[in-house]
Design a protein around this motif. Structure first.
Motif, short mmCIF file in Angstrom:
data_model
loop_
_atom_site.label_atom_id
_atom_site.label_comp_id
_atom_site.label_asym_id
_atom_site.label_seq_id
_atom_site.Cartn_x
_atom_site.Cartn_y
_atom_site.Cartn_z
N HIS A 499 0.83 -1.37 0.20
CA HIS A 499 -0.27 0.03 -0.01
C HIS A 499 0.52 1.26 0.36
O HIS A 499 1.52 1.83 1.19
N ASN A 501 1.85 5.54 -0.13
CA ASN A 501 0.62 6.65 -0.31
C ASN A 501 1.22 7.43 -1.99
O ASN A 501 2.46 7.73 -1.30
N ARG A 503 1.26 11.07 -3.45
CA ARG A 503 1.12 12.77 -3.47
C ARG A 503 1.14 13.45 -5.46
O ARG A 503 2.31 12.71 -6.10
N PRO A 508 -3.42 13.22 -2.66
CA PRO A 508 -2.97 12.49 -2.06
C PRO A 508 -4.63 11.19 -2.15
O PRO A 508 -4.99 10.97 -2.09
N GLU A 510 -4.29 5.98 -2.37
CA GLU A 510 -3.27 5.21 -1.70
C GLU A 510 -3.74 3.98 -2.52
O GLU A 510 -4.85 3.57 -2.96
N ARG A 587 -10.69 7.19 -3.39
CA ARG A 587 -9.11 7.94 -2.15
C ARG A 587 -7.75 6.83 -2.33
O ARG A 587 -7.01 6.49 -1.95
N ARG A 588 -8.73 5.79 -2.21
CA ARG A 588 -7.72 4.33 -3.06
C ARG A 588 -8.42 3.49 -4.03
O ARG A 588 -9.77 3.28 -3.79
#
Length: 679
Positions: A499, A501, A503, A508, A510, A587-588
């Motif tokens: 996983h 992160n 940017r 951002p 994931e 977001r993921r």
């Protein structure tokens, strides 16, 4: 001298009556004018004395009532019975046929008259009445059948036949002798059911196939009742049952083929047709198992017919996928998160797993299923995709019960490995806390330790890991060294998940990626732009592996990297930039790798295992037999291996030749078709 008197000898009924019958016969012949010499005085006196003694002997040897009755019967047989029995028989048969046509008759009178036939002796009843009556009954029902078979549908004909048989049994109970039932019923069955079996069962709009097609359960039950009473009567019914199921199953296969072809033509994602097919086959199995139980009373002939029918279409491939793979995929869909299981109750899942195991019994290549299934179990377990561990253990238990411990031993080991791996991870985290190294690692790091023999073989590589990952790997090596001194760790980075992160300019996100993808992306922390040759040098990957990685990150749905050329293919001359402007509503996101040709690898592995299995079977047979003919060796080998797969005869012959070259076997010098075992 005084005379001693001994015990007096008595004349028995059988002896006396036998002597008397001779005298009566002689007397009748004289009276009827036949050339017969008259009684001598000695014959007459002897006959008189025998009768006198039998009537004056002390009890229980006084036979006067029995002699009178027998004498009376003898006069009745000659003076009455012989004169009228033919007329009486014809009258009785006429009355029976009138009753068959629905007319009321005096059954008590018939019973009394027929009792006279019986009293005359069973030979008289059978010869003078029963034989003719049974024959006439056959003629009566032959005439009826000839008209009914033309006029009536199959169900209507069977209703009439069943009613006739019922009435004939009633007839026996009311006035015919019980010994007549078997002969009469067999004659009626012959004329109504056997003589017209083909015409009846194959009637165009109402025969057996139509009854099966239209789910006419009551009519099928009646058909079974009628024909189960007849020797080999069920054979044609079971053949039609088998043909009907085979036809329906093959239609499902064709539907799946058509669905796969249309999806391929429309370029939409394939796969759903396989799930639909397996579900429909299970529904078909449920339906016809109910027929076997309810209509055909669990008769072995129909269990066999159903088994043979399912073996035909359950071994057909669809769109290049073998039935073994289709079933393994269906099972995977039931057991993984996000699959069919989330819509089903625990009881429904258990039922489905039971059905999967039943279907597997019809598939020839059970070893191929086992290998495909093992790969899918591995993915579910390693990537936390299994919906429920209890269900995983449940199907393994069912498979073990059905196919033996050898079938499931590796998969059971895999499930156990995961339990031990969780304990290992907990121990590792405790170890890190004790040496205050959690902060030092900088990332959350989970290791799953697997036992090599249980799991599918995975490719390991000398991937150059990022420094952060190297620190984690080294820390685990030290920890594992404190647990055991005799085990070697081989790192399978291809199974790892990371996983990251990331940017980006807008927000951002994931990224869920493989260890390989993560190692490649982390290179861009030190450089905004990298060439193909720089990436391959830094990661130490093969070109094929790198091409797959770069394609997933720059040419597929999520373009995390920007490639300077607009082509869909990866080239050695390409340069790559980190796409800082990338964004997504989520977001993921998970970035998948292009699918590898796992099917080819599984088939290759199974083929290799089969060679070993054939070798082992041949050696085991020859070791016990020492000398054996070619044909018998091959057939025994097929028999031994058929529980797991149906071996190809050519493959067996090839393995025999290989064993000869390796000095396990030799040919007999006089007969090349005979083999000898070399110890």
């Amino acid at each position: 001298m005084e005379q001693q008197s001994g015990p007096k000898l008595h004349t028995t009924l059988e002896e006396g009556w036998g002597f008397m019958e001779k005298g009566i016969t002689k007397l009748k012949r004289i009276l009827e004018g036949h050339p017969e010499p008259s009684f001598t005085s000695e014959e007459y006196m002897h006959l008189y004395t025998v009768i006198y003694n039998m009537c004056t002997q002390k009890q229980p040897h006084d036979y006067s009532p029995q002699l009178y009755e027998k004498y009376r019967e003898e006069c009745f047989r000659d003076l009455v019975y012989k004169v009228v029995h033919e007329k009486v028989r014809k009258a009785i048969i006429l009355l029976i046929n009138e009753e068959r046509e629905g007319k009321q008759i005096d059954r008590a009178l018939l019973k009394n008259v027929l009792d006279i036939f019986v009293e005359m002796g069973m030979d008289c009843y059978e010869k003078d009445f029963e034989d003719k009556m049974v024959k006439d009954s056959g003629a009566y029902y032959s005439r009826k059948a000839s008209s009914w078979i033309v006029e009536d549908s199959c169900p209507d004909y069977m209703i009439k036949a069943e009613e006739c048989l019922k009435k004939e049994k009633e007839r026996v109970s009311h006035y015919l002798d019980s010994s007549t039932e078997t002969k009469l019923i067999e004659k009626v069955q012959q004329k109504l059911l056997v003589a017209h079996a083909n015409q009846l069962l194959e009637k165009e709009n109402s025969g057996c196939r139509v009854l099966l097609r239209d789910d006419k359960v009551d009519d099928l039950s009646r058909m079974f009742r009628l024909y189960s009473q007849i020797t080999k009567g069920l054979d044609p019914v079971s053949i039609m049952f088998k043909q009907h199921i085979t036809s329906e199953g093959m239609a499902l296969i064709q539907q799946a083929e058509d669905a796969a072809a249309s999806k391929e033509a429309s370029s939409s994602s394939a796969g759903g047709h396989e799930q639909v097919l397996m579900k429909k086959i299970m529904e078909l199995h449920d339906k016809y198992m109910a027929y076997v139980a309810d209509c055909f009373e669990n008769h072995t002939l129909f269990h066999k017919a159903l088994k043979e029918a399912f073996e035909v279409f359950c071994n057909k491939s669809v769109a290049g996928c073998s039935s073994a793979e289709l079933l393994a995929t269906f099972c995977d869909n039931i057991l993984k998160k996000g699959g069919g299981s989330e819509k089903l109750s625990d009881e429904a899942i258990e039922e489905t797993l039971e059905k999967i195991v039943k279907l597997l019994a019809y598939i020839d290549d059970k070893d191929l299923f086992a290998e495909f299934y093992r790969k899918k179990v591995a993915r579910r377990l390693l990537f936390d995709r299994s919906a429920n561990e209890e269900h995983e253990r449940s199907i393994l238990s069912k498979l073990k019960q059905q196919f033996g411990g050898q079938f499931t031993s590796k998969m059971e080991g895999m499930v156990t490995d995961l339990t031990l791996a969780r304990e290992n991870q907990a121990g590792f985290e405790q170890y890190l806390r004790e040496i205050n190294s959690v902060a030092h690692l900088g990332i959350d790091f989970t290791v799953t330790v697997l036992t090599t023999g249980f799991w599918p073989s995975y490719k390991s590589s000398d991937l150059v890991l990022p420094r952060e990952m190297v620190n984690c790997v080294e820390a685990f090596k030290v920890y594992y060294g404190t647990k055991t001194k005799h085990r070697k760790l081989t790192w399978i980075y291809s199974l790892g998940t990371c996983h990251l992160n990331a940017r980006f300019d807008q927000k951002p996100i994931e990224l869920i990626v493989s260890t390989y993808q993560a190692a490649l992306l982390l290179l861009f922390n030190g450089a905004a732009r990298l060439s193909y040759s720089e990436i391959i040098a830094q990661l130490n990957l093969t070109q094929d592996d790198l091409n797959r990685l770069l394609h997933s990150l720059s040419c597929a749905k999520y373009k995390i990297l920007l490639k300077d050329s607009n082509t869909k293919n990866i080239s050695k001359s390409d340069y790559f930039d980190f796409n800082s402007k990338f964004t997504d509503r989520m977001r993921r996101i998970k970035i998948p790798l292009p699918p590898s040709d796992e099917r080819k690898k599984v088939v290759e592995d199974v083929d290799k295992d089969r060679k070993y299995a054939i070798d082992a079977a041949l050696v085991r047979i020859m070791k016990s037999r020492k000398v054996l003919g070619h044909q018998q060796l091959v057939s025994e080998c097929v028999e031994m291996l058929s529980r797991m797969f149906k071996p190809d005869i050519k493959a067996i012959k090839k393995r025999i030749e290989d064993l000869i070259t390796r000095d396990y076997l030799e040919r007999d010098s006089e007969n090349p078709n005979v083999f000898k075992y070399l110890a």
